[in-house]
Scaffold this motif. Structure first.
Motif, mmCIF file in Angstrom:
data_model
loop_
_atom_site.group_PDB
_atom_site.id
_atom_site.type_symbol
_atom_site.label_atom_id
_atom_site.label_comp_id
_atom_site.label_asym_id
_atom_site.label_seq_id
_atom_site.Cartn_x
_atom_site.Cartn_y
_atom_site.Cartn_z
ATOM 1 N N MET A 1 43.846 65.804 30.112
ATOM 2 C CA MET A 1 43.301 67.004 29.480
ATOM 3 C C MET A 1 43.231 66.763 27.978
ATOM 4 S SD MET A 1 44.296 70.918 30.257
ATOM 5 C CE MET A 1 45.888 70.378 30.788
ATOM 6 N N SER A 5 38.755 69.515 24.450
ATOM 7 C CA SER A 5 38.185 70.307 25.534
ATOM 8 C C SER A 5 38.518 71.783 25.411
ATOM 9 C CB SER A 5 38.699 69.785 26.885
ATOM 10 O OG SER A 5 38.336 68.447 27.079
ATOM 11 N N PHE A 6 39.520 72.101 24.553
ATOM 12 C CA PHE A 6 39.981 73.481 24.502
ATOM 13 C C PHE A 6 39.730 74.151 23.158
ATOM 14 C CE2 PHE A 6 41.838 73.547 28.565
ATOM 15 C CZ PHE A 6 42.239 72.265 28.807
ATOM 16 N N THR A 140 45.385 76.224 25.509
ATOM 17 C CA THR A 140 45.831 75.993 26.875
ATOM 18 C C THR A 140 46.984 76.938 27.166
ATOM 19 O OG1 THR A 140 47.376 74.223 26.213
ATOM 20 C CG2 THR A 140 45.141 73.558 26.840
ATOM 21 N N THR A 155 47.664 74.180 31.547
ATOM 22 C CA THR A 155 46.504 74.612 32.314
ATOM 23 C C THR A 155 45.363 75.038 31.400
ATOM 24 O OG1 THR A 155 47.188 76.927 32.415
ATOM 25 C CG2 THR A 155 48.080 75.458 34.095
ATOM 26 N N ASP A 156 44.171 75.035 31.965
ATOM 27 C CA ASP A 156 42.949 75.411 31.255
ATOM 28 C C ASP A 156 42.579 76.852 31.605
ATOM 29 O OD1 ASP A 156 40.446 75.679 30.150
ATOM 30 O OD2 ASP A 156 39.489 74.147 31.395
ATOM 31 N N TRP A 158 39.993 78.407 31.178
ATOM 32 C CA TRP A 158 38.605 78.485 31.645
ATOM 33 C C TRP A 158 38.447 77.914 33.055
ATOM 34 C CZ3 TRP A 158 40.141 78.358 26.736
ATOM 35 C CH2 TRP A 158 39.511 79.222 25.824
ATOM 36 N N ASN A 161 39.138 72.202 33.379
ATOM 37 C CA ASN A 161 39.961 70.999 33.456
ATOM 38 C C ASN A 161 41.143 71.213 34.395
ATOM 39 O OD1 ASN A 161 38.746 69.189 31.277
ATOM 40 N ND2 ASN A 161 39.085 71.105 30.161
#
Length: 385
Positions: A1, A5-6, A140, A155-156, A158, A161
């Protein structure tokens, strides 16, 4: 992750510092909070949802365990627990843990700018008694397992991921997490009668795959100075992490944890206390203790804690009379809301929407007293800025 990405907007949740809080800044010698008139006035009669609120506030049910969320196809999990909100463009996402053995995990509800539900989905599955947790500055959700060899899962919100187990953060009876972007560490509470307070120092801030787990060392008094010491074996086997460092301070049932403005607040349910770590001075003290209250204590069964833009703390009760109480920067504690007819439940997961106008929380077992009876609520009103 990957961290990039976040990067989708500011996070606001149980451990966020996005509001620029001012709560008790510089008040290292403040006395524990005492009862007094709350900033929102007295509670009114119970509304249609059985919730007593101050004038100007309203409640609505967002989700019920075992039922679909709004018009989505997602069935809300049993035993909703810790939660946080994340900005999502003009809207936001509320994530919630499930404190169920073996299949716990976490779910999420997505809202548009007007508060309408636009989606709901799983973000973590098949983990064990996911109790509380905390949000990170890189958006996250850290979901914590409340078992003796529990892990932290990143954890994501959204749901894009996959969740990642962060073993370097230690194996113990995890409860809550709070991110400190100034010192670049994550604080962790331990739900045990002889538990400790930890901090995880990542090798690289924004990446929790490796780092150092440390435990708070201090005397047995309720105030004093503290230091941090490295836990030799974060895996906690065969010796539990809380027993590895001589002089580690023991706390009676660590619960909620919140960071803001060079201060950490965390609760201990075994003695109904709210503790305050003053990070600039490396000192600790009691911010609230029901045994030190003059008259009747309004706050008992302390559990999850979050903060508002005003600098107020909102502390949920596990037990007591099912209230969320507010503790102001002036050290006044008062009920903010009360849930009626649910005495076999507990209040979990308080978190504000990014604009600070909506407060989300769950009653873990609802009116039935069963984990399948959980109810998640939203309260809207004139929260002070």
């Amino acid at each position: 992750m990957e961290r990039r990405s976040f990067l989708r907007g500011a996070v606001v949740g149980t451990s966020a510092a996005a509001f620029g809080f001012t709560l008790w800044q510089g008040a290292a010698s403040a006395a524990p909070a005492q009862p007094g008139p709350g900033p929102y006035g007295a509670l009114g009669p119970a509304d249609a949802n059985g919730i007593q609120l101050p004038a100007g506030f309203t409640s609505r049910v967002i989700a019920r365990s075992g039922q679909r969320v709004g018009s989505t196809s997602y069935t809300w999990h049993n035993a909703p627990d810790g939660g946080a909100c994340f900005a999502d463009g003009a809207g936001w996402i509320y994530v919630s843990n499930s404190e169920i053995s073996s299949t716990g995990g976490a779910g999420a509800i997505r809202f548009n700018s007007s508060g309408g539900i636009t989606g709901a989905y799983r973000i973590l599955s098949n983990t064990n008694r996911n109790c509380a947790g905390g949000a990170t500055p890189w958006n996250t959700w850290l979901s914590c397992e409340e078992v003796s060899t529990g892990y932290v899962y990143e954890t994501d919100p959204w749901g894009v991921n996959p969740a990642v187990r962060r073993a370097a953060m230690g194996r113990f009876n995890h409860e809550a997490a709070a991110a400190d972007p100034v010192r670049k560490v994550i604080y962790l509470t331990e739900d045990a009668s002889d538990g400790c307070l930890y901090r995880f120092v990542p090798t690289t801030w924004g990446n929790l795959s490796s780092g150092t787990l440390q435990v708070l060392k201090a005397g047995t008094a309720t105030s004093g100075s503290f230091t941090w010491a490295t836990v030799p074996d974060p895996d906690g086997s065969p010796t539990p992490t809380r027993d590895q460092v001589s002089g580690a301070k023991l706390f009676n049932g660590g619960e909620g944890c919140h960071y803001a403005n060079d201060t950490v607040w965390f609760t201990t349910k075994g003695d109904n206390r709210l503790w305050q770590l003053n990070l600039l001075s490396s000192t600790y003290e009691l911010a609230y203790d029901d045994s030190l209250v003059t008259g009747t204590a309004p706050l008992t069964g302390v559990d999850n804690v979050t903060g508002a833009a005003s600098g107020d703390l909102f502390v949920a009760e596990d037990g007591g009379n099912m209230e969320i109480c507010v503790i102001t920067p002036a050290d006044v504690v008062a009920p903010f809301l009360r849930v009626n007819g649910q005495s076999s439940s507990e209040i979990c997961g308080p978190a504000f929407s990014p604009d600070g106008r909506r407060l989300y929380f769950s009653s873990q077992r609802g009116t039935s007293g069963s984990s399948s009876g959980g109810i998640t609520y939203e309260v809207t009103g004139p929260f002070r800025a």
